[in-house]
Write an enzyme that holds these catalytic residues in place. Structure first.
Site, PDB file in Angstrom:
ATOM      1  N   LYS A   1       4.733  -1.117   1.390  1.00 52.78           N
ATOM      2  CA  LYS A   1       4.811   0.350   1.396  1.00 52.78           C
ATOM      3  C   LYS A   1       6.249   0.748   1.669  1.00 52.78           C
ATOM      4  O   LYS A   1       6.975   0.032   2.363  1.00 52.78           O
ATOM      5  CB  LYS A   1       3.926   0.939   2.502  1.00 52.78           C
ATOM      6  CG  LYS A   1       3.520   2.368   2.247  1.00 52.78           C
ATOM      7  CD  LYS A   1       2.402   2.420   1.220  1.00 52.78           C
ATOM      8  CE  LYS A   1       1.919   3.803   0.936  1.00 52.78           C
ATOM      9  NZ  LYS A   1       0.683   3.765   0.138  1.00 52.78           N
TER      10      LYS A   1
ATOM     11  N   HIS B   1       3.059 -11.847   1.918  1.00 50.52           N
ATOM     12  CA  HIS B   1       3.597 -12.537   0.746  1.00 50.52           C
ATOM     13  C   HIS B   1       2.632 -13.604   0.232  1.00 50.52           C
ATOM     14  O   HIS B   1       3.049 -14.478  -0.509  1.00 50.52           O
ATOM     15  CB  HIS B   1       4.930 -13.206   1.113  1.00 50.52           C
ATOM     16  CG  HIS B   1       6.008 -12.213   1.434  1.00 50.52           C
ATOM     17  ND1 HIS B   1       6.958 -12.418   2.402  1.00 50.52           N
ATOM     18  CD2 HIS B   1       6.287 -10.990   0.927  1.00 50.52           C
ATOM     19  CE1 HIS B   1       7.768 -11.377   2.475  1.00 50.52           C
ATOM     20  NE2 HIS B   1       7.377 -10.493   1.591  1.00 50.52           N
ATOM     21  N   HIS B   2       1.351 -13.507   0.624  1.00 57.59           N
ATOM     22  CA  HIS B   2       0.430 -14.562   0.169  1.00 57.59           C
ATOM     23  C   HIS B   2       0.260 -14.529  -1.336  1.00 57.59           C
ATOM     24  O   HIS B   2      -0.100 -15.513  -1.947  1.00 57.59           O
ATOM     25  CB  HIS B   2      -0.940 -14.448   0.868  1.00 57.59           C
ATOM     26  CG  HIS B   2      -1.762 -13.303   0.376  1.00 57.59           C
ATOM     27  ND1 HIS B   2      -1.472 -11.982   0.670  1.00 57.59           N
ATOM     28  CD2 HIS B   2      -2.869 -13.257  -0.412  1.00 57.59           C
ATOM     29  CE1 HIS B   2      -2.371 -11.205   0.091  1.00 57.59           C
ATOM     30  NE2 HIS B   2      -3.215 -11.950  -0.564  1.00 57.59           N
TER      31      HIS B   2
ATOM     32  N   LYS C   1      -6.457  -3.828   0.726  1.00 53.10           N
ATOM     33  CA  LYS C   1      -6.957  -3.069  -0.425  1.00 53.10           C
ATOM     34  C   LYS C   1      -6.885  -3.916  -1.696  1.00 53.10           C
ATOM     35  O   LYS C   1      -7.842  -4.005  -2.459  1.00 53.10           O
ATOM     36  CB  LYS C   1      -6.063  -1.826  -0.575  1.00 53.10           C
ATOM     37  CG  LYS C   1      -6.671  -0.701  -1.322  1.00 53.10           C
ATOM     38  CD  LYS C   1      -5.714   0.486  -1.349  1.00 53.10           C
ATOM     39  CE  LYS C   1      -5.518   1.125   0.007  1.00 53.10           C
ATOM     40  NZ  LYS C   1      -4.661   2.320  -0.057  1.00 53.10           N
TER      41      LYS C   1
HETATM   42  P1  NAD Z   1       0.278  14.538  -2.593  1.00 52.55           P
HETATM   43  O1  NAD Z   1       1.601  14.758  -1.998  1.00 52.55           O
HETATM   44  O2  NAD Z   1       0.124  14.631  -4.081  1.00 52.55           O
HETATM   45  O3  NAD Z   1      -0.833  15.511  -1.958  1.00 52.55           O
HETATM   46  C1  NAD Z   1      -1.056  15.699  -0.593  1.00 52.55           C
HETATM   47  C2  NAD Z   1      -1.582  17.117  -0.411  1.00 52.55           C
HETATM   48  O4  NAD Z   1      -2.007  17.296   0.952  1.00 52.55           O
HETATM   49  C3  NAD Z   1      -0.529  18.190  -0.695  1.00 52.55           C
HETATM   50  O5  NAD Z   1      -1.073  19.142  -1.579  1.00 52.55           O
HETATM   51  C4  NAD Z   1      -0.241  18.792   0.697  1.00 52.55           C
HETATM   52  O6  NAD Z   1       0.125  20.150   0.647  1.00 52.55           O
HETATM   53  C5  NAD Z   1      -1.577  18.592   1.394  1.00 52.55           C
HETATM   54  N1  NAD Z   1      -1.479  18.591   2.858  1.00 52.55           N
HETATM   55  C6  NAD Z   1      -0.492  18.100   3.640  1.00 52.55           C
HETATM   56  N2  NAD Z   1      -0.777  18.271   4.956  1.00 52.55           N
HETATM   57  C7  NAD Z   1      -1.979  18.895   4.992  1.00 52.55           C
HETATM   58  C8  NAD Z   1      -2.826  19.338   6.051  1.00 52.55           C
HETATM   59  N3  NAD Z   1      -2.499  19.173   7.322  1.00 52.55           N
HETATM   60  N4  NAD Z   1      -4.007  19.930   5.725  1.00 52.55           N
HETATM   61  C9  NAD Z   1      -4.380  20.096   4.440  1.00 52.55           C
HETATM   62  N5  NAD Z   1      -3.607  19.687   3.389  1.00 52.55           N
HETATM   63  C10 NAD Z   1      -2.442  19.095   3.662  1.00 52.55           C
HETATM   64  O7  NAD Z   1      -0.169  13.079  -2.059  1.00 52.55           O
HETATM   65  P2  NAD Z   1      -1.237  12.109  -2.698  1.00 52.55           P
HETATM   66  O8  NAD Z   1      -0.542  11.144  -3.573  1.00 52.55           O
HETATM   67  O9  NAD Z   1      -2.390  12.899  -3.212  1.00 52.55           O
HETATM   68  O10 NAD Z   1      -1.671  11.289  -1.389  1.00 52.55           O
HETATM   69  C11 NAD Z   1      -2.591  11.814  -0.446  1.00 52.55           C
HETATM   70  C12 NAD Z   1      -3.144  10.679   0.393  1.00 52.55           C
HETATM   71  O11 NAD Z   1      -3.750   9.700  -0.456  1.00 52.55           O
HETATM   72  C13 NAD Z   1      -2.116   9.918   1.230  1.00 52.55           C
HETATM   73  O12 NAD Z   1      -2.730   9.478   2.418  1.00 52.55           O
HETATM   74  C14 NAD Z   1      -1.799   8.705   0.372  1.00 52.55           C
HETATM   75  O13 NAD Z   1      -1.309   7.612   1.135  1.00 52.55           O
HETATM   76  C15 NAD Z   1      -3.169   8.418  -0.204  1.00 52.55           C
HETATM   77  N6  NAD Z   1      -3.170   7.639  -1.438  1.00 52.55           N
HETATM   78  C16 NAD Z   1      -2.484   8.054  -2.534  1.00 52.55           C
HETATM   79  C17 NAD Z   1      -2.534   7.289  -3.708  1.00 52.55           C
HETATM   80  C18 NAD Z   1      -1.882   7.745  -4.989  1.00 52.55           C
HETATM   81  O14 NAD Z   1      -2.125   7.096  -6.025  1.00 52.55           O
HETATM   82  N7  NAD Z   1      -1.123   8.809  -5.016  1.00 52.55           N
HETATM   83  C19 NAD Z   1      -3.243   6.084  -3.723  1.00 52.55           C
HETATM   84  C20 NAD Z   1      -3.943   5.694  -2.576  1.00 52.55           C
HETATM   85  C21 NAD Z   1      -3.902   6.487  -1.444  1.00 52.55           C
END
Ligand code: NAD
Length: 472
Positions: A108, A66-67, A96
Site C-alpha cells: 500500500k 514478499h511471499h 485479500k
Molecule cells: P474515494 O475517494 O473515491 O471515495 C471516498 C468517499 O468517501 C468520498 O466521496 C468522500 O467524500 C467520502 N467520505 C470521506 N470521509 C467521509 C465521512 N466521514 N463520512 C462520509 N463520507 C466520507 O475512495 P474509494 O476509492 O471509493 O475508497 C473508499 C474506501 O474503499 C477506502 O477505504 C479504500 O481503501 C477502499 N477500497 C478502495 C478500492 C478501490 O478500488 N478504489 C478497493 C478496495 C478498497
C-alpha cells in the site's frame, strides 16, 4: 483520537484479527510471525513547488509480504494518512489477494495530502515525483510492486504514474503493467473502475442467497427488496449503490462528507448524483430528510449497511446504536475490533473487507495480465465463438422447425468481449471465495466470517512459504 492514534488503532485491529485466526491454524509461531509482519517500509519526503514557495510532502510505500511477487496495493491521497495506516492497509492486501487467489503479495502507498487543496498541475507534480522516488528505490515495476487507485486517487493519477515509469524504462515492453486502474486508453481494462463496488455486490448477493445465513439473521433469501445505506459515494460506494439498486435492493440512506440523508421509500441514485453535481452536496435532496450529523447515516435502520469511506467508522462508541442486519465492509477497516465484539452480540453479520472489497484487486490482476500479454481479452476468440454459436443455432432452427428472430439469434450467439469476461471472472472469483470462507467457517465452527477469511488467507500464505522451503 488524532490521526496517528487512529492508524495505530487500525493496525491493532488488523493484528487482533490475525492473532485470533492464527491461534486456530496450528502453524508454528515463527511462520505466523513472518506472515504477520510487514516486510519492507519506505518512508520518504519530497519537495514540490507551490505559488508561495516550497512544500515538503510526506509519503510511504509499504510492502507487507514478499511471499509472492509482484506486491500489489493502492495509493491513497489523504491528509490523515500515517505510517501505521499504510502498514495496516498493506497487511490487508496480502490476505485479500490470498483469499481471492490473486498471485500477489500485499502493499500500500500513501501521500499525506488532501487532493482538494491542490490544482491538477500540482497533483500531477506530486504524483510524478512520488513515482520517481519509488523508481529510485525499486519500489515499483511490473515484476516488483504494482500500485492501483485508492481513497483520493483514480485513473488520472494512475496514467501519470504509468507515464513516469515508462519515461524511466523506455526499453521495458511490459512497462504499462507497473500500475493498474488506468483508463482503457492508457492500457487499462474495461470494468476496473466499477470492479470494487461490483465485487461488493456479487459477494453480498451470494451471502443473501445462502438460505442458512439468512435464516440465522431472520431474513428472507435474496438481495431483491432489501434496504441498504451507503457511507461514502466515491468510487467504491457509488458503484456498490448502483449495482445494489440494479439488483433490486432499495437505497434508503446516504452519508457523505457534507452530511447524511434518509428517504425510506428509496433514493433515486442517478437523481442524487445529479443533485450533488448541481448543488455540491447530497443535502436537501428532494423528498429526503437531512440528518443532523453525517455519522447518523450509519445508524439508520436497514438490512445492509455499506461503509465505503474510510477506516474506524464504526467503533465501540456508535456500535450499540447500529441497526442493520448485515455490514458489507466496502471500505478497508471501517469496523474496529472493539466494535466487532459488540456487533456480534447483536447478531449483526459482518462481511469482512479482506473478502468483500477484493473486486478491485481481482480486476487489477486481469489488467496486469492484459498488460503483460499486450492483447485485449476476447480479441482472439470473440468472432470464432460467435460463428460456432451461429452454427449450433442453425441446427436448433432445423430441429424446432422455425427460424429464430434476429434478436433471439444475436442474444444467443454473442461472443464474449472484454467487459463480459471481466465481469464473469469477477463474479466467479467472489462466489468461489465466499464458499471457501463459508466452508472454513462451518468446518472450524467459527461463525465470524472475518476469522474464517483470515484462517483461509493465513493457510494459503503459509503454504507458499512452506513450498519455498523457508519453513518446514
Ligand atoms: P474515494 O475517494 O473515491 O471515495 C471516498 C468517499 O468517501 C468520498 O466521496 C468522500 O467524500 C467520502 N467520505 C470521506 N470521509 C467521509 C465521512 N466521514 N463520512 C462520509 N463520507 C466520507 O475512495 P474509494 O476509492 O471509493 O475508497 C473508499 C474506501 O474503499 C477506502 O477505504 C479504500 O481503501 C477502499 N477500497 C478502495 C478500492 C478501490 O478500488 N478504489 C478497493 C478496495 C478498497
Amino acid at each position: 483520537m488524532n490521526h496517528n492514534d487512529q492508524g495505530k488503532s487500525f493496525l491493532a485491529s488488523v493484528d487482533h484479527y490475525f492473532n485470533k485466526a492464527a491461534a486456530l491454524t496450528g502453524h508454528p509461531p515463527g511462520l505466523l510471525e513472518q506472515i504477520r509482519t510487514c516486510n519492507s517500509l519506505y518512508s520518504f519526503k519530497f519537495p514540490i513547488r507551490t505559488e508561495t514557495g516550497y512544500e515538503v510532502i510526506q509519503a510511504w510505500r509499504a510492502q507487507h509480504s514478499h511471499h509472492k511477487l509482484p506486491v500489489k496495493g493502492g495509493i491513497r491521497y489523504s491528509a490523515d494518512a500515517n505510517e501505521e495506516e499504510v502498514i495496516a492497509l498493506a497487511t490487508l492486501m496480502t490476505y485479500k489477494c490470498a483469499i481471492v487467489d490473486v498471485p500477489f503479495g500485499g502493499a500500500k502507498g500513501a501521500v499525506k495530502v488532501n487532493s482538494k487543496d491542490y490544482d491538477v498541475e500540482q497533483l500531477q507534480r506530486i504524483t510524478r515525483r512520488y513515482t520517481a522516488e519509488l523508481i529510485k528505490k525499486n519500489f515499483i515495476g511490473p515484476a516488483l510492486d504494482v500500485p492501483a487507485p485508492d481513497y483520493g486517487t483514480g485513473s488520472r493519477e494512475m496514467a501519470w504514474i504509468a507515464d513516469t515509469y515508462q519515461a524511466f524504462h523506455p526499453e521495458q515492453i511490459d512497462a504499462l503493467g507497473c500500475v493498474t486502474g488506468k483508463s482503457v486508453g492508457q492500457g487499462g481494462i474495461r470494468g476496473r473502475t466499477e470492479a470494487t463496488g461490483l465485487g461488493v455486490f456479487y459477494g453480498t448477493r451470494e451471502v443473501c442467497d445462502s438460505a442458512e445465513t439468512m435464516l440465522s439473521l431472520g431474513m428472507d433469501r435474496g438481495i431483491d427488496g432489501k434496504t441498504f445505506v451507503v457511507q461514502g459515494l466515491g468510487n467504491v460506494g457509488f458503484h456498490a449503490a448502483k449495482f445494489f439498486t440494479e439488483g433490486g435492493a432499495k437505497l434508503i440512506g446516504v452519508s457523505e462528507y457534507e452530511g447524511a440523508i434518509h428517504k425510506q421509500d428509496g433514493i433515486d441514485l442517478p437523481a442524487l448524483m445529479a443533485h450533488r453535481k448541481e448543488t455540491g452536496s447530497i443535502l436537501n435532496f428532494p423528498g429526503a430528510a437531512n440528518l443532523p450529523r453525517r455519522e447518523d447515516g450509519l445508524e439508520l435502520e436497514c438490512d445492509i449497511l455499506i461503509p465505503a469511506a474510510l477506516e474506524n467508522q464504526i467503533t465501540d462508541e456508535n456500535a450499540p446504536r447500529i441497526r442493520t442486519k448485515i455490514i458489507a465492509e466496502a471500505a478497508n477497516g471501517p469496523v474496529t475490533a472493539a466494535a466487532e465484539a459488540i456487533l456480534q452480540q447483536k447478531n449483526i453479520l459482518i462481511i469482512p473487507d479482506v473478502y468483500i472489497n477484493a473486486g478491485g484487486v481481482t480486476v487489477s490482476y486481469f489488467e496486469w495480465l492484459k498488460n503483460l500479454s499486450r492483447v485485449r481479452f476476447g480479441r482472439i476468440e470473440k468472432r470464432f465463438e460467435q460463428a460456432a454459436y451461429d452454427r449450433i443455432l442453425s441446427l436448433v432452427e432445423k430441429e424446432i422447425g422455425r427460424a429464430l428472430s434476429a434478436d433471439e439469434r444475436s442474444l444467443a450467439a454473442r461472443g464474449a468481449d472484454e467487459a463480459d469476461l471481466v465481469y464473469s471472472g469477477l463474479e466467479e472469483t467472489m462466489i468461489t471465495a465466499f464458499h471457501q470462507i463459508n466452508e472454513i467457517s462451518k468446518r472450524s465452527g467459527v461463525e465470524n466470517l472475518r476469522t474464517a477469511s483470515f484462517i483461509n488467507a493465513i493457510n494459503k500464505v503459509a503454504v507458499s512459504y512452506m513450498e519455498l522451503g523457508i519453513f518446514p
